[in-house]
Design an enzyme around this catalytic site. Structure first.
Site: not given
Lengths: 128, 281, 159
Positions: B34, B141
């Site tokens: 990942r 964000d």
């Protein structure tokens, strides 16, 4: 707690059996709506949960949901459609027929458990 | 090529703190797979190099990327549920009393990630506010990539299955391509902006409610304090701040007091300056 | 009649990503690598037929090695435990899920058939043309998802 998985695909029944089995359900299986009604008719205790595919031979999931809603014995069974049918109009039809929740294939195990938590069938946060 | 035990422990700790997801030993392959794209994008030669740099020089934005990479598809709608119930049951009824003149509510989703939180907030307010009221959700964000995704308002089948009651899916989304798109009636009430909470904040109109969940955990206590102080300036004096379940202002910033709201807690600016700090300004 | 967009290879790619995330690679460590198809010589083909508002087929094809891996991932088994029946059922279900998701993008009256699984490449669609294909490798084994549209579609009157 008991659940019934109604799907003509053996592979899908196995996946659903594994997920709800992990949540503590004992799982019964049926390959179509007609077979499910026959099976449920012979049981002393009705399962709390039915996971219902839509497209099946003999009696499809929508017909099964409608029949289950009509049957006083099955009144307390929570009905969750689990299907690739994902047009908005189809979901609305299933809800109108009496389905309580709806899971679109493909789904992850976590998503299925989240839905069971929304329905109060497993504790919230069982998933994290 | 394989990950060292200390690198793995570092990542597992980060992920557990943020998401409560436990990466048990044996999942080194998962971390490696990942994080490889994340490491490459950051210009590191390998995952080990990337994690080495990160441990020597902590970087909250990079920490977020690591956690995001390891928690793909984990983001639920109405995450933790209780804060949203508290809005419906306690906060909105209160605001309906105190904001009757303006008939308007402003909420800040201060770490909106892929968008599930701000749109969950929008659905909650749409349902809870009386007719004739308006609301605005401002979603920010640190990641421009997340802002782009969240702003598009498009979610896959796998994403809409997670924690979103189907009746709300039908009411607030429409089919779009292979997935779903947030309906305009909801989308038009949500604005998006890239924003770093640890940098000086831009001028924003103040908020009635701020969701700042699972952000403070990335910061040391000094940074937490400065973020909370900045946030407090943007929260109305009678507003509510919601933090993640593992976070608190207690022992960090005494400008807030913890209050019970429904079955969870929120933080509200103290009405008076604590006695110990009087006369210091 | 309103113009209905025909699903594209990008749509197939998005559907495949969902199927992999849900069933074949939930951990995100064994992705379907789209690109050069592996060795030809497909060993298993599963298909569903779409009829009604749109006429055609969705076909999922791969080597027997990939079908074995798919069954193992889907059913949470070791590859060595997988039976022929498991492979057939899982390939059929994959075609059903991909086909069902494609259907949701097509005219409302479209229906999906039960899946059909055969050994070898599926050449049962003589009056169709392939409109898109997503092919590549999964775990170093060839894998492809394709859509075939029936000819003369435009002449089919609306019900």
């Amino acid at each position: 707690m008991h659940a019934i998985v109604i799907d003509d695909s053996r592979a899908m029944r196995l996946i659903l059996r594994r997920i709800v089995g992990q949540c503590g359900f004992e799982v019964l299986e049926a390959g179509d709506g007609r077979a499910a009604l026959d099976l449920l008719g012979g049981l002393d205790t009705v399962p709390q949960l039915a996971l219902v595919d839509w497209n099946m031979p003999n009696m499809d999931g929508l017909e099964f949901v409608a029949a289950a809603r009509e049957d006083a014995r099955l009144r307390d069974m929570t009905l969750v459609m689990v299907t690739t049918e994902s047009e908005q109009s189809q979901i609305v039809r299933a809800l109108a027929a009496g389905a309580h929740e709806y899971v679109i294939k493909p789904f992850t195990a976590e998503a299925m458990i989240d839905k069971l938590a929304l329905l109060g069938l497993v504790p919230t946060g069982a998933n994290t | 090529m394989s990950l060292s035990a200390s690198d793995f422990a570092f990542v597992a700790g980060l992920v557990r703190r943020e998401s409560a997801i436990v990466l048990a030993p044996g999942k080194e392959y998962l971390v490696e797979a990942r994080l490889l794209p994340v490491a490459r994008q950051a210009g590191a030669g390998s995952v080990a190099d990337y994690l080495g740099t990160l441990q020597r020089r902590p970087d909250p934005a990079a920490h977020r990327s690591v956690v995001d990479a390891l928690t793909t598809n984990e983001t639920s709608w109405f995450r933790d549920r209780e804060p949203f119930s508290a809005l419906t049951d306690v906060v909105v009824p209160h605001l309906v009393g105190t904001r009757a003149a303006a008939r308007s509510v402003r909420v800040w989703s201060a770490a909106c990630s892929s968008g599930q939180e701000p749109y969950s907030l929008a659905i909650t307010l749409q349902q809870a506010l009386p007719a004739g009221w308006r609301y605005q959700i401002h979603a920010t964000d640190i990641s421009t990539e997340m802002i782009k995704r969240a702003s598009a308002g498009e979610f896959s089948q796998v994403e809409v299955n997670r924690g979103l009651p189907v009746q709300l899916l039908v009411n607030h989304f429409t089919r779009s391509g292979t997935g779903w798109k947030v309906a305009p009636a909801l989308r038009e009430n949500v604005t998006f902006q890239q924003l770093n909470l640890t940098a000086p904040l831009p001028a924003l109109a103040s908020f009635d409610v701020i969701f700042l969940r699972n952000v403070l955990i990335y910061f040391d206590v000094e940074t937490k304090r400065s973020v909370l102080r900045n946030i407090c300036k943007l929260l109305r004096p009678d507003g509510w701040l919601f933090l993640g379940a593992a976070e608190t202002t207690i022992g960090v910033d005494e400008g807030f007091e913890r209050v019970a709201v429904g079955r969870t807690s929120a933080y509200r600016p103290r009405a008076t300056v604590p006695a110990g700090t009087l006369g210091k300004g | 009649m309103t113009e209905q967009p025909t699903p594209t290879v990008d749509d197939l790619r998005e559907i495949a990503e969902q199927v992999w995330a849900a069933y074949l690679d939930p951990e995100g460590v064994r992705p379907f690598l789209v690109g050069e198809p592996g060795e030809p010589g497909t060993a298993v083909s599963a298909s569903v037929s779409l009829t009604g508002g749109w006429h055609g087929h969705v076909v999922v094809s791969c080597s027997s090695g990939a079908a074995r891996h798919a069954a193992a991932a889907f059913l949470a088994m070791e590859a060595g435990e997988v039976s022929d029946e498991d492979m057939t059922d899982v390939m059929g279900e994959l075609a059903n899920i991909v086909g069902g998701n494609v259907k949701s993008m097509l005219p409302a009256a479209t229906a999906v058939s039960l899946p059909h699984v055969v050994a070898g490449a599926d050449n049962r669609f003589p009056t169709t043309r392939r409109i898109c294909e997503l092919s590549g490798t999964w775990l170093d084994e060839p894998f492809s998802i394709s859509m075939w549209q029936g000819r003369g579609l435009a002449e089919v009157p609306a019900a």
